[in-house]
Design a protein around this motif. Sequence first.
Motif, PDB file in Angstrom:
ATOM      1  N   GLY A  48      48.889   5.297 -67.275  1.00 46.44           N
ATOM      2  CA  GLY A  48      50.127   5.857 -67.674  1.00 46.44           C
ATOM      3  C   GLY A  48      50.521   6.892 -66.848  1.00 46.44           C
ATOM      4  O   GLY A  48      50.481   7.019 -65.804  1.00 46.44           O
ATOM      5  N   LEU A  49      51.797   8.027 -67.616  1.00 48.52           N
ATOM      6  CA  LEU A  49      52.200   8.859 -66.770  1.00 48.52           C
ATOM      7  C   LEU A  49      51.513  10.317 -67.137  1.00 48.52           C
ATOM      8  O   LEU A  49      51.325  10.726 -68.018  1.00 48.52           O
ATOM      9  CB  LEU A  49      53.804   9.103 -67.332  1.00 48.52           C
ATOM     10  N   LEU A 106      45.143  15.035 -60.008  1.00 43.68           N
ATOM     11  CA  LEU A 106      46.028  13.906 -59.738  1.00 43.68           C
ATOM     12  C   LEU A 106      47.080  14.362 -58.728  1.00 43.68           C
ATOM     13  O   LEU A 106      47.883  15.328 -59.264  1.00 43.68           O
ATOM     14  CB  LEU A 106      46.542  13.059 -60.855  1.00 43.68           C
ATOM     15  N   LYS A 107      47.551  13.511 -57.808  1.00 43.78           N
ATOM     16  CA  LYS A 107      48.523  13.899 -56.836  1.00 43.78           C
ATOM     17  C   LYS A 107      49.596  12.853 -56.993  1.00 43.78           C
ATOM     18  O   LYS A 107      49.280  11.683 -57.435  1.00 43.78           O
ATOM     19  CB  LYS A 107      47.999  14.136 -55.636  1.00 43.78           C
ATOM     20  N   PRO A 108      50.894  13.124 -56.751  1.00 45.39           N
ATOM     21  CA  PRO A 108      51.669  11.891 -56.576  1.00 45.39           C
ATOM     22  C   PRO A 108      51.388  10.890 -55.845  1.00 45.39           C
ATOM     23  O   PRO A 108      51.645   9.535 -56.334  1.00 45.39           O
ATOM     24  CB  PRO A 108      53.147  12.511 -56.108  1.00 45.39           C
ATOM     25  N   GLU A 109      50.784  11.136 -54.847  1.00 43.85           N
ATOM     26  CA  GLU A 109      50.260   9.899 -53.825  1.00 43.85           C
ATOM     27  C   GLU A 109      49.284   9.058 -54.426  1.00 43.85           C
ATOM     28  O   GLU A 109      48.915   7.856 -54.095  1.00 43.85           O
ATOM     29  CB  GLU A 109      49.786  10.341 -52.630  1.00 43.85           C
ATOM     30  N   ASP A 110      48.389   9.371 -55.708  1.00 43.87           N
ATOM     31  CA  ASP A 110      47.713   8.662 -56.516  1.00 43.87           C
ATOM     32  C   ASP A 110      48.453   7.481 -57.293  1.00 43.87           C
ATOM     33  O   ASP A 110      47.961   6.627 -57.923  1.00 43.87           O
ATOM     34  CB  ASP A 110      46.947   9.519 -57.513  1.00 43.87           C
ATOM     35  N   THR A 111      49.783   7.618 -57.464  1.00 43.86           N
ATOM     36  CA  THR A 111      50.680   6.669 -58.151  1.00 43.86           C
ATOM     37  C   THR A 111      50.254   5.488 -57.557  1.00 43.86           C
ATOM     38  O   THR A 111      50.329   4.938 -56.262  1.00 43.86           O
ATOM     39  CB  THR A 111      52.290   7.176 -58.151  1.00 43.86           C
ATOM     40  N   ALA A 112      49.965   4.368 -58.502  1.00 44.67           N
ATOM     41  CA  ALA A 112      49.691   2.885 -57.986  1.00 44.67           C
ATOM     42  C   ALA A 112      49.363   1.995 -59.275  1.00 44.67           C
ATOM     43  O   ALA A 112      49.063   2.729 -60.109  1.00 44.67           O
ATOM     44  CB  ALA A 112      48.698   3.158 -56.752  1.00 44.67           C
ATOM     45  N   GLY A 128      45.210  -5.064 -63.988  1.00 47.53           N
ATOM     46  CA  GLY A 128      45.886  -3.810 -63.130  1.00 47.53           C
ATOM     47  C   GLY A 128      46.584  -3.048 -64.413  1.00 47.53           C
ATOM     48  O   GLY A 128      46.999  -3.540 -65.368  1.00 47.53           O
ATOM     49  N   THR A 129      46.520  -1.747 -64.129  1.00 47.91           N
ATOM     50  CA  THR A 129      47.147  -0.685 -64.910  1.00 47.91           C
ATOM     51  C   THR A 129      47.750   0.220 -64.280  1.00 47.91           C
ATOM     52  O   THR A 129      47.363   0.844 -63.028  1.00 47.91           O
ATOM     53  CB  THR A 129      46.081   0.075 -66.084  1.00 47.91           C
ATOM     54  N   GLN A 130      49.178   0.837 -64.694  1.00 46.34           N
ATOM     55  CA  GLN A 130      49.724   1.530 -63.768  1.00 46.34           C
ATOM     56  C   GLN A 130      49.505   3.095 -64.081  1.00 46.34           C
ATOM     57  O   GLN A 130      49.278   3.286 -65.280  1.00 46.34           O
ATOM     58  CB  GLN A 130      51.348   1.232 -64.394  1.00 46.34           C
ATOM     59  N   VAL A 131      49.382   3.624 -63.069  1.00 45.02           N
ATOM     60  CA  VAL A 131      49.059   5.309 -62.999  1.00 45.02           C
ATOM     61  C   VAL A 131      50.143   5.788 -62.396  1.00 45.02           C
ATOM     62  O   VAL A 131      50.512   5.412 -61.172  1.00 45.02           O
ATOM     63  CB  VAL A 131      47.730   5.623 -62.375  1.00 45.02           C
ATOM     64  N   THR A 132      50.936   6.843 -62.936  1.00 41.63           N
ATOM     65  CA  THR A 132      52.011   7.483 -62.377  1.00 41.63           C
ATOM     66  C   THR A 132      51.965   8.704 -62.460  1.00 41.63           C
ATOM     67  O   THR A 132      51.618   9.431 -63.715  1.00 41.63           O
ATOM     68  CB  THR A 132      53.672   6.880 -62.893  1.00 41.63           C
TER      69      THR A 132
END
Length: 122
Positions: free
Chosen positions: A10-11, A85-91, A115-119
């Motif tokens: 999720g976001l 969590l950091k923005p660079e963990d977005t994947a 796959g699951t989106q992490v933002t």
Amino acid sequence: QVQLVESGGGLVQPGGSLRLSCAASGSIFSINTMGWYRQAPGKERELVAWITSGGITNYADSVKGRFTISRDNAKNTVYLQMNSLKPEDTAVYYCFVNYRARLGDHQIRSSWGQGTQVTVSS
């Protein structure tokens, strides 16, 4: 055939937390290693964390001290607790399992989740 069902993406804002889950089902006699990869747009796939059948864990340097991997062998499920969590963990995060399909099977097989989106964004 083995199916992996992921959930928990999720976001989230920077500094927040998420918990990913991945449940394996199907023709499984025993599961060896379970773990998580991630892939961000334009970047190579990165092995994030993995856990052995004996509970030994390993982490990428980029997530050490922030992520914790665990497993429930009775449920054939692996978890990834992600804190700070950091923005660079977005994947997109993908789980995987290495397993034996039947008793006496010497071949170690692998299966992957969808796959699951992490933002991570404010």
